[in-house]
Design a protein around this motif. Structure first.
Motif, PDB file in Angstrom:
ATOM      1  N   VAL A  60       0.846  -1.194   0.000  1.00 54.80           N
ATOM      2  CA  VAL A  60       0.000   0.000   0.000  1.00 54.80           C
ATOM      3  C   VAL A  60       0.883   1.246   0.000  1.00 54.80           C
ATOM      4  CG1 VAL A  60      -1.800   1.270   1.255  1.00 54.80           C
ATOM      5  CG2 VAL A  60      -1.813  -1.239   1.228  1.00 54.80           C
ATOM      6  N   ASP A  61       0.499   2.238  -0.794  1.00 56.66           N
ATOM      7  CA  ASP A  61       1.227   3.508  -0.860  1.00 56.66           C
ATOM      8  C   ASP A  61       1.363   4.122   0.530  1.00 56.66           C
ATOM      9  OD1 ASP A  61       2.040   6.096  -2.406  1.00 56.66           O
ATOM     10  OD2 ASP A  61       0.404   6.727  -1.082  1.00 56.66           O
ATOM     11  N   LYS A  62       2.510   4.779   0.780  1.00 52.67           N
ATOM     12  CA  LYS A  62       2.822   5.326   2.104  1.00 52.67           C
ATOM     13  C   LYS A  62       1.730   6.256   2.627  1.00 52.67           C
ATOM     14  CE  LYS A  62       6.254   8.180   4.514  1.00 52.67           C
ATOM     15  NZ  LYS A  62       7.529   8.925   4.373  1.00 52.67           N
ATOM     16  N   ASP A  63       1.300   7.212   1.806  1.00 52.30           N
ATOM     17  CA  ASP A  63       0.302   8.184   2.254  1.00 52.30           C
ATOM     18  C   ASP A  63      -1.049   7.516   2.507  1.00 52.30           C
ATOM     19  OD1 ASP A  63       2.161  10.204   2.120  1.00 52.30           O
ATOM     20  OD2 ASP A  63       1.559  10.862   0.112  1.00 52.30           O
ATOM     21  N   LEU A  64      -1.435   6.606   1.612  1.00 47.76           N
ATOM     22  CA  LEU A  64      -2.700   5.906   1.798  1.00 47.76           C
ATOM     23  C   LEU A  64      -2.642   5.019   3.038  1.00 47.76           C
ATOM     24  CD1 LEU A  64      -5.523   5.155   0.861  1.00 47.76           C
ATOM     25  CD2 LEU A  64      -4.505   3.404  -0.624  1.00 47.76           C
ATOM     26  N   ALA A  65      -1.511   4.367   3.275  1.00 47.94           N
ATOM     27  CA  ALA A  65      -1.362   3.509   4.455  1.00 47.94           C
ATOM     28  C   ALA A  65      -1.531   4.320   5.735  1.00 47.94           C
ATOM     29  CB  ALA A  65      -0.001   2.818   4.442  1.00 47.94           C
ATOM     30  N   ALA A  66      -0.913   5.506   5.778  1.00 51.94           N
ATOM     31  CA  ALA A  66      -1.028   6.353   6.963  1.00 51.94           C
ATOM     32  C   ALA A  66      -2.465   6.815   7.173  1.00 51.94           C
ATOM     33  CB  ALA A  66      -0.098   7.562   6.833  1.00 51.94           C
ATOM     34  N   ARG A  67      -3.141   7.169   6.084  1.00 55.04           N
ATOM     35  CA  ARG A  67      -4.527   7.627   6.195  1.00 55.04           C
ATOM     36  C   ARG A  67      -5.453   6.501   6.652  1.00 55.04           C
ATOM     37  NH1 ARG A  67      -9.111   8.777   1.998  1.00 55.04           N
ATOM     38  NH2 ARG A  67     -10.474  10.075   3.293  1.00 55.04           N
ATOM     39  N   CYS A  68      -5.275   5.310   6.079  1.00 61.40           N
ATOM     40  CA  CYS A  68      -6.133   4.181   6.444  1.00 61.40           C
ATOM     41  C   CYS A  68      -5.914   3.770   7.907  1.00 61.40           C
ATOM     42  CB  CYS A  68      -5.879   2.995   5.517  1.00 61.40           C
ATOM     43  SG  CYS A  68      -6.415   3.271   3.817  1.00 61.40           S
ATOM     44  N   ALA A  69      -4.672   3.822   8.355  1.00 61.88           N
ATOM     45  CA  ALA A  69      -4.388   3.511   9.760  1.00 61.88           C
ATOM     46  C   ALA A  69      -5.082   4.515  10.673  1.00 61.88           C
ATOM     47  CB  ALA A  69      -2.882   3.518  10.000  1.00 61.88           C
ATOM     48  N   ARG A  70      -5.022   5.797  10.297  1.00 55.43           N
ATOM     49  CA  ARG A  70      -5.658   6.843  11.115  1.00 55.43           C
ATOM     50  C   ARG A  70      -7.171   6.698  11.130  1.00 55.43           C
ATOM     51  NH1 ARG A  70      -7.384  11.429   8.882  1.00 55.43           N
ATOM     52  NH2 ARG A  70      -5.840  11.351   7.190  1.00 55.43           N
ATOM     53  N   LEU A  71      -7.778   6.508   9.969  1.00 59.76           N
ATOM     54  CA  LEU A  71      -9.234   6.394   9.898  1.00 59.76           C
ATOM     55  C   LEU A  71      -9.742   5.148  10.616  1.00 59.76           C
ATOM     56  CD1 LEU A  71      -9.981   7.472   6.212  1.00 59.76           C
ATOM     57  CD2 LEU A  71     -10.073   8.864   8.290  1.00 59.76           C
ATOM     58  N   SER A  72      -8.939   4.095  10.635  1.00 60.75           N
ATOM     59  CA  SER A  72      -9.349   2.858  11.296  1.00 60.75           C
ATOM     60  C   SER A  72      -9.149   2.917  12.802  1.00 60.75           C
ATOM     61  CB  SER A  72      -8.547   1.673  10.743  1.00 60.75           C
ATOM     62  OG  SER A  72      -7.197   1.729  11.200  1.00 60.75           O
ATOM     63  N   GLU A  73      -8.419   3.943  13.278  1.00 68.12           N
ATOM     64  CA  GLU A  73      -8.101   4.102  14.709  1.00 68.12           C
ATOM     65  C   GLU A  73      -7.388   2.866  15.263  1.00 68.12           C
ATOM     66  OE1 GLU A  73     -11.181   6.321  17.051  1.00 68.12           O
ATOM     67  OE2 GLU A  73     -12.392   5.976  15.249  1.00 68.12           O
ATOM     68  N   GLY A  74      -6.518   2.279  14.420  1.00 63.51           N
ATOM     69  CA  GLY A  74      -5.729   1.137  14.868  1.00 63.51           C
ATOM     70  C   GLY A  74      -6.389  -0.210  14.666  1.00 63.51           C
ATOM     71  N   HIS A  75      -7.556  -0.252  14.054  1.00 65.29           N
ATOM     72  CA  HIS A  75      -8.261  -1.516  13.795  1.00 65.29           C
ATOM     73  C   HIS A  75      -7.680  -2.128  12.516  1.00 65.29           C
ATOM     74  CE1 HIS A  75     -11.325  -4.433  12.919  1.00 65.29           C
ATOM     75  NE2 HIS A  75     -12.063  -4.086  13.955  1.00 65.29           N
ATOM     76  N   ILE A  76      -6.976  -3.248  12.655  1.00 65.11           N
ATOM     77  CA  ILE A  76      -6.240  -3.820  11.523  1.00 65.11           C
ATOM     78  C   ILE A  76      -7.168  -4.198  10.374  1.00 65.11           C
ATOM     79  CG2 ILE A  76      -4.666  -5.658  10.801  1.00 65.11           C
ATOM     80  CD1 ILE A  76      -3.940  -5.873  13.846  1.00 65.11           C
TER      81      ILE A  76
END
Length: 385
Positions: free
Chosen positions: A182-198
Motif C-alpha cells: 500500500v502507498d505510504k500516504d494511503l497507508a497512513a490515512r487508512c491507519a488513522r481512519l481505522s483508529e488502529g483496527h487492523i
C-alpha cells in the motif's frame, strides 16, 4: 515468513505464544482466553497459535508448511473454528463441540477448537462448556476469544490462561499496510481512519468505496441540523451497509472457492469432481450467503458507529486543546469539526458519544437498524439546538 509475521503490534504476545508452541508439549496449557478490543487481531492470534502448535516447524520457518497453510485457510481437519452469524452461540452448537473435543486428533499433535466470540454465550450454554475447559481431553486445546475478560463469566476466566492484546499503534498498522504494497500516504490515512483496527485498515486500503462511504458519512454527521437530515442519512447508511456487505461476501466467497480449488489441485476452469461438488457448492449456498450478508451488514453498521463517535471524539480533543497530544482522526474535515466544537458545549460532545454507545447497544440487541440510526441521528441533530 513465519506464521507470526502477519500479526500486527503484538510483539510481546507473539514471542510468548511462539515460545509456548516450541516448548515441551506436556507443559502447554490446554484452555486459553485471548482478549483484546475490536481490531486487535485476537482471532488472527488464535489461528496463528493453532498453526504453530500443529506444524512440525512450530510456525518458525520462512516458508509455511502444509499444516500451517491448512490452519490459516480453515481447512485443517483437527482445527475447528466457531464464529457465529447470530446474536448468541447456541447450546446445541456447544454440545457438538464438546463431543468433538473428546475425539483424538486425526493427523496432528492436537485437536484445537477456536471459539471466536465466547462472550456471545448465554450462561446456560457456558455451563455446558465449563467441564471441558476445566478438564480438557488429553490431546485437545481450547482457544477462546472475547473483547475483554470481563465479557466472559468468572467460571470461564478462572479456568483459562489469559492472553491480553493491545490496540496496535497507528505507525504499526501503517507499516503493516506498506509491507502489503500500500502507498505510504494511503497507508497512513487508512491507519488513522481505522483508529488502529487492523481489519478496517485493510478494508479501507483495498476498497475505495468503503473509504468514500465513510467520508460521506462523516460529512453527513457534521451537517446534521434537522430531523429530515437524520432520516435521509439513516436511510442512506443502512442501504449502503447492505451493498457493502453483499460486495464483501461475494469477494470472500470468490477467495474461498479459489482456495478450495488450490487445495484440491484444480485449475480455475477445471470441472469440480462429483465427490467434491457438495463441499464446493456449500461455499456459495444461498442460506449461508444470506446469513453472512446479515452479519456483515451489522459489522458495517458497527464500523459506522465508530466513525460517528470519532467525529465527537475529535470535537472533544479540540475543546480540550489536545490536538498536539491526541491528534484528529478526521483531519480532512478539521474546519467543520472546529465549527462544531464551538457550537457544542463540552457536556454535549460527551452526550453525543454516549448516544452512539446507546445505539451500539440497541443494534447488538438485534434492534431494527433503520430505527436505531434514525433515533441516533435525530438525537445528534437536537444537540445543536
Amino acid at each position: 515468513m513465519s506464521v507470526w509475521d502477519s500479526i500486527v503490534g503484538q510483539e510481546r504476545v507473539t514471542r510468548m505464544l511462539s515460545s509456548v508452541a516450541s516448548g515441551d508439549p506436556a507443559g502447554i496449557a490446554q484452555s486459553w482466553l485471548i482478549c483484546g478490543p475490536p481490531g486487535s487481531g485476537r482471532s488472527n492470534i488464535a489461528r496463528a497459535f493453532a498453526a504453530a502448535l500443529e506444524s512440525p516447524d512450530k510456525g518458525l520457518s520462512p516458508e509455511p508448511t502444509r499444516q500451517t497453510r491448512q490452519v490459516l485457510a480453515g481447512t485443517h481437519p483437527d482445527v475447528t473454528v466457531v464464529a457465529t452469524n447470530k446474536v448468541t452461540i447456541g447450546i446445541d452448537d456447544v454440545r457438538d463441540l464438546v463431543g468433538l473435543s473428546e475425539q483424538n486428533p486425526s493427523t496432528a499433535p492436537w485437536r484445537i477448537i477456536i471459539i471466536e466470540d465466547v462472550d456471545r454465550m448465554l450462561e446456560r450454554t457456558t455451563n455446558v462448556l465449563l467441564k471441558e475447559i476445566e478438564e480438557p481431553a488429553e490431546r485437545t486445546i481450547w482457544l477462546l476469544c472475547a473483547p475483554s475478560a470481563q465479557d466472559v463469566l468468572p467460571t470461564i476466566r478462572s479456568r483459562t490462561r489469559l492472553v491480553s492484546l493491545a490496540v496496535p499503534s497507528l505507525p504499526a498498522v501503517a507499516d503493516f499496510l506498506r509491507s502489503r504494497g500500500v502507498d505510504k500516504d494511503l497507508a497512513a490515512r487508512c491507519a488513522r481512519l481505522s483508529e488502529g483496527h487492523i481489519g478496517v485498515a485493510r478494508l479501507y486500503a483495498r476498497d475505495e468505496t468503503a473509504r468514500h462511504d465513510r467520508d460521506e458519512l462523516v460529512v453527513g454527521v457534521l451537517g446534521l441540523a434537522r430531523a429530515s437530515d437524520a432520516i435521509v442519512l439513516a436511510s442512506r447508511l443502512v442501504k449502503e451497509s447492505s451493498q457493502q456487505a453483499e460486495h464483501e461476501v461475494a469477494r470472500l466467497i470468490g477467495e474461498e472457492e479459489a482456495e478450495f480449488r488450490r487445495v484440491n489441485g484444480l485449475g480455475d476452469g477445471d470441472r469440480i469432481p462429483t465427490s467434491l461438488r457438495s463441499a464446493f457448492n456449500a461455499i456459495g449456498k444461498k442460506d449461508e450467503i444470506r446469513r453472512r450478508v446479515t452479519r456483515l451488514s451489522r459489522d458495517v453498521l458497527d464500523r459506522a458507529l465508530t466513525s460517528i463517535a470519532s467525529v465527537y471524539r475529535d470535537v472533544a480533543v479540540i475543546q480540550n486543546s489536545a490536538q498536539d497530544h491526541a491528534g484528529l482522526v478526521n483531519m480532512e474535515n478539521s474546519m467543520a469539526i472546529v465549527e462544531l466544537s464551538v457550537a457544542l458545549r463540552r457536556s454535549q460532545a460527551i452526550e453525543a458519544i454516549e448516544e452512539v454507545d446507546r445505539a451500539r447497544a440497541r443494534l447488538s440487541g438485534n434492534g431494527n437498524p433503520l430505527l436505531v440510526f434514525e433515533a441516533l441521528f435525530c438525537s445528534l441533530a437536537m444537540l445543536r439546538r
